[in-house]
Enzyme design. Structure first.
Site, mmCIF file in Angstrom:
data_model
loop_
_atom_site.group_PDB
_atom_site.id
_atom_site.type_symbol
_atom_site.label_atom_id
_atom_site.label_comp_id
_atom_site.label_asym_id
_atom_site.label_seq_id
_atom_site.Cartn_x
_atom_site.Cartn_y
_atom_site.Cartn_z
ATOM 1 N N ASP A 1 47.714 -112.029 1.483
ATOM 2 C CA ASP A 1 47.195 -110.651 1.417
ATOM 3 C C ASP A 1 46.056 -110.550 2.433
ATOM 4 O O ASP A 1 45.588 -111.565 2.959
ATOM 5 C CB ASP A 1 46.678 -110.362 -0.002
ATOM 6 C CG ASP A 1 46.083 -108.965 -0.149
ATOM 7 O OD1 ASP A 1 46.740 -107.987 0.265
ATOM 8 O OD2 ASP A 1 44.957 -108.833 -0.674
ATOM 9 N N SER A 2 45.579 -109.329 2.643
ATOM 10 C CA SER A 2 44.416 -109.136 3.519
ATOM 11 C C SER A 2 43.167 -109.775 2.925
ATOM 12 O O SER A 2 42.212 -110.050 3.642
ATOM 13 C CB SER A 2 44.159 -107.643 3.689
ATOM 14 O OG SER A 2 43.908 -107.056 2.430
ATOM 15 N N GLY B 1 44.291 -101.677 5.439
ATOM 16 C CA GLY B 1 44.830 -100.332 5.153
ATOM 17 C C GLY B 1 44.529 -99.283 6.200
ATOM 18 O O GLY B 1 45.266 -98.313 6.335
ATOM 19 N N CYS C 1 50.953 -107.964 -0.570
ATOM 20 C CA CYS C 1 50.128 -106.897 -0.012
ATOM 21 C C CYS C 1 51.068 -105.736 0.299
ATOM 22 O O CYS C 1 52.045 -105.924 1.048
ATOM 23 C CB CYS C 1 49.479 -107.415 1.273
ATOM 24 S SG CYS C 1 48.557 -106.177 2.195
ATOM 25 N N GLU D 1 36.391 -106.606 -2.754
ATOM 26 C CA GLU D 1 36.150 -107.822 -1.968
ATOM 27 C C GLU D 1 34.737 -108.362 -2.191
ATOM 28 O O GLU D 1 34.509 -109.553 -2.089
ATOM 29 C CB GLU D 1 36.361 -107.551 -0.467
ATOM 30 C CG GLU D 1 37.816 -107.434 -0.058
ATOM 31 C CD GLU D 1 38.582 -108.753 -0.132
ATOM 32 O OE1 GLU D 1 38.034 -109.802 0.209
ATOM 33 O OE2 GLU D 1 39.759 -108.712 -0.557
ATOM 34 N N CYS E 1 48.419 -100.875 -4.385
ATOM 35 C CA CYS E 1 47.608 -101.805 -3.588
ATOM 36 C C CYS E 1 47.292 -102.963 -4.524
ATOM 37 O O CYS E 1 46.853 -102.744 -5.668
ATOM 38 C CB CYS E 1 46.332 -101.118 -3.124
ATOM 39 S SG CYS E 1 45.139 -102.271 -2.394
ATOM 40 N N HIS F 1 44.976 -104.998 -4.662
ATOM 41 C CA HIS F 1 43.577 -105.175 -5.081
ATOM 42 C C HIS F 1 43.289 -104.442 -6.403
ATOM 43 O O HIS F 1 42.399 -104.846 -7.153
ATOM 44 C CB HIS F 1 42.618 -104.600 -4.019
ATOM 45 C CG HIS F 1 42.357 -105.519 -2.861
ATOM 46 N ND1 HIS F 1 43.272 -105.758 -1.875
ATOM 47 C CD2 HIS F 1 41.249 -106.249 -2.536
ATOM 48 C CE1 HIS F 1 42.751 -106.586 -0.974
ATOM 49 N NE2 HIS F 1 41.526 -106.906 -1.362
HETATM 50 N N1 DGL Z 1 45.866 -105.457 -0.947
HETATM 51 C C1 DGL Z 1 46.391 -104.680 0.095
HETATM 52 C C2 DGL Z 1 47.588 -103.833 -0.338
HETATM 53 O O1 DGL Z 1 48.244 -104.138 -1.304
HETATM 54 C C3 DGL Z 1 45.593 -103.934 1.068
HETATM 55 C C4 DGL Z 1 44.149 -103.843 1.092
HETATM 56 C C5 DGL Z 1 43.629 -103.601 2.476
HETATM 57 O O2 DGL Z 1 43.410 -104.589 3.138
HETATM 58 O O3 DGL Z 1 43.454 -102.440 2.865
HETATM 59 O O4 DGL Z 1 47.920 -102.885 0.327
#
Ligand code: DGL
Length: 265
Positions: free
Chosen positions: A13-14, A46, A76, A155, A187, A189
């Protein structure tokens, strides 16, 4: 590197978001070894272009393969929107499972006909999201919000801070006024702020976190490819970050992960 059933599953993931997916995979498949990569030096994804996220996704996939990954989970939504189809086409010998916003189950389950989706701008721009809307939205009203700034709050571990609450309040109030009864977390997160989302939405909104469905899909694919771990011991989890290993190690307990080693790449 020679692969075996006990080679790890690579997950990325990011940032820390994909750990919500890792948690579901570990719960469902406790004997699998897992390697996780958080691209924290470049988070958030994103607001980046799909081309840029695709290049990052390829680079990380190659890193996980160099560590002996037998299978890749793109944990992600943004990277899946930008790169999943392309990764599958360019590396046909590798098995990938990715994320897609749960539009189909949400529209099937909604009684009010009003569904909300929280996801990044890149996810909303991607072909995948738009084809899901075309195929499954039908007469359902699908409301969207990008929750700008929320990934950054997660984060830094501010899971119930004022800023996260304000972002979510602003995203969800209008949806609730319009009759929202089903909310898709698009997302990875966002499951980490589930308590806040539940507080704002109350009991009448069904919230869909896709992680358990992704873990089921991973199991299905491992079984059908005869690639499930054969070890009796609990799987090992190794976490890598492109950011700061110490700060990630100190954030992990807040996300429910105790005593995991973190290495910097
Ligand atoms: N966790 C990521 C997702 O599911 C993206 C978060 C990001 O880096 O913007 O899209």
């Amino acid at each position: 590197m020679s692969l075996s059933n006990n080679s790890p599953i690579g997950i990325f993931d990011s940032g820390v978001g994909g750990l919500s997916v890792l948690r579901a995979i570990h719960a469902r498949l406790p004997n699998e070894n897992l390697i996780y990569f958080a691209d924290q030096a470049r988070v958030p994804y994103g607001s980046r272009s799909l081309e840029e996220v695709r290049a990052f996704s390829e680079e990380i996939t190659r890193f996980l393969l160099s560590k002996g990954a037998k299978f890749i989970v793109v944990a992600c939504n943004t990277a899946s929107a930008a790169a999943l189809r392309w990764l599958r086409e360019s590396m046909p010998e590798i098995s990938f499972v990715g994320m897609e916003p749960a539009i189909k189950p949400a529209t099937e389950q909604s009684y009010s006909g009003v569904v909300g989706v929280l996801a990044t701008p890149a996810t909303f721009q991607g072909e995948l999201y738009n084809s899901l809307i075309t195929r499954f939205a039908g007469n359902t009203t699908v409301l969207q919000d990008t929750c700008a700034g929320l990934v950054e709050e997660i984060e830094r571990g501010a899971l119930d801070g004022d800023k996260a609450r304000t972002i979510l309040d602003e995203a969800l109030r209008d949806m609730l006024d319009l009759g929202l009864d089903t909310l898709v977390l698009g997302c990875t997160h966002y499951p980490f702020v589930m308590p806040l989302i539940e507080q704002i939405c109350g009991d009448s909104v069904h919230i869909i976190d896709p992680a358990p469905a992704v873990a089921r899909q991973v199991e299905f694919r491992l079984v059908s490819e005869n690639a499930k771990s054969t070890q009796d011991a609990k799987g090992k989890i190794q976490i890598y970050t492109s950011g700061d290993a110490k700060s990630l190690a100190s954030l992990l307990p807040k996300l429910g992960f105790q005593n995991f080693p973190v290495a910097k790449i």
